[in-house]
Design an enzyme around this catalytic site. Structure first.
Site, short mmCIF file in Angstrom:
data_model
loop_
_atom_site.label_atom_id
_atom_site.label_comp_id
_atom_site.label_asym_id
_atom_site.label_seq_id
_atom_site.Cartn_x
_atom_site.Cartn_y
_atom_site.Cartn_z
N CYS A 180 1.01 -1.39 0.13
CA CYS A 180 -0.12 0.15 -0.13
C CYS A 180 0.99 1.25 -0.02
O CYS A 180 1.81 1.28 0.58
CB CYS A 180 -0.95 -0.05 1.23
N ASP B 94 0.04 -6.14 -0.13
CA ASP B 94 -1.05 -6.44 -0.59
C ASP B 94 -0.86 -7.95 -1.56
O ASP B 94 0.31 -7.87 -2.14
CB ASP B 94 -1.54 -5.49 -1.64
#
Length: 277
Positions: A184, A191
């Site tokens: 992120c 992620d």
């Protein structure tokens, strides 16, 4: 300053459980597209972002809670905006103690609020538990790259790793990997995802493709921008006459998963729920 810096992302938040549409926070796509050299009026791809939420609940007029999973289809157009994921979660939480007359009212409310925020028509589908169970778990089509015996030592975004296969000729093939990871850009949290690449054109060297996908491991970008980078770099490698689709299925966070699809062909992807999702 990143467009999400003023959003709720990465900050302590109070959770409202009474319907509050103002919680939704839009992020313009244009700054990243400008960085990627894209003209919003002449995008080289068709695209949608498929979101799924598994934590949506509200109250019926009798006070009884209902719960459902929800599929959201966000179109990717010149003026369309991304809905920041934490604000989306806070917004969905605001349904928890709100009374709706029926499921149709919930559907209309979601479509209206999200379409206004995204500045594009968002399609919404409510999935009850029996329907969700019937859909089951899917597998990505094509051949998996993950068992290739390759040496990897690059974990920062490196498009120069991509190569065509020597004397590979023209092919039509579908490949996938479960080794996609990025971070992120605001919180630095990882992620995780799987990515599907389907193309027709000169053969891609598979080892170089796997190395390239792994090079996103320390890269900071939103899901949507990672997929657009992959699409653009592969499109550049394959040439303007190629057919190309890039579709990532990211793991859920906060009850939401985000699944960007970009393609030279118009259409709509299947909403394939994978085992890790």
């Amino acid at each position: 300053m990143h467009p999400a810096d003023q959003s709720p992302l990465g900050k302590n938040s109070s959770y409202s459980d009474i319907y509050t549409p103002s919680l939704l926070y839009p992020i313009p796509r244009q700054p990243i597209w400008q960085e990627l050299g894209l003209d919003p009026e002449r995008l080289p791809f068709h695209g949608v972002d498929v979101w799924n939420s598994y934590e949506v609940s509200w109250l019926t007029p009798s006070g009884k809670p209902e719960v459902t999973a929800v599929e959201f289809i966000f179109p990717v157009t010149a003026n369309a905006r991304i809905v920041e994921s934490k604000s989306f979660k806070l917004y969905l939480n605001s349904f928890n103690q709100t009374v709706f007359s029926d499921r149709s009212e919930v559907l209309r409310t979601l479509e209206s609020d999200l379409s206004v925020t995204a500045q594009a028509p968002v399609m919404v589908r409510l999935l009850d538990m029996s329907r969700l169970q019937q859909a089951g778990i899917a597998r990505l089509p094509g051949e998996c790259l993950d068992d290739l015996d390759v040496r990897i030592d690059t974990y920062d975004y490196s498009p120069q790793l991509l190569q065509l296969a020597p004397e590979g000729g023209q092919v039509r093939e579908t490949l996938h990997s479960n080794l996609l990871k990025s971070n992120c850009p605001v919180t630095g949290q990882p992620d995780w995802g799987s990515v599907l690449i389907s193309y027709a054109g000169p053969a891609i060297d598979r080892a170089s493709l796997l190395r390239y996908l792994v090079s996103f491991r320390q890269h900071a970008d939103f899901h949507e921008q990672c997929v657009e980078r992959i699409f653009l770099e592969l499109h550049k490698l394959l040439g303007d006459k190629c057919e190309l689709t890039v579709y990532a299925r990211y793991l859920r966070r906060g009850g939401l998963d985000i699944n960007p699809w970009r393609s030279t062909q118009a259409g709509m992807p299947d909403n394939l729920r994978l085992a890790r999702q």
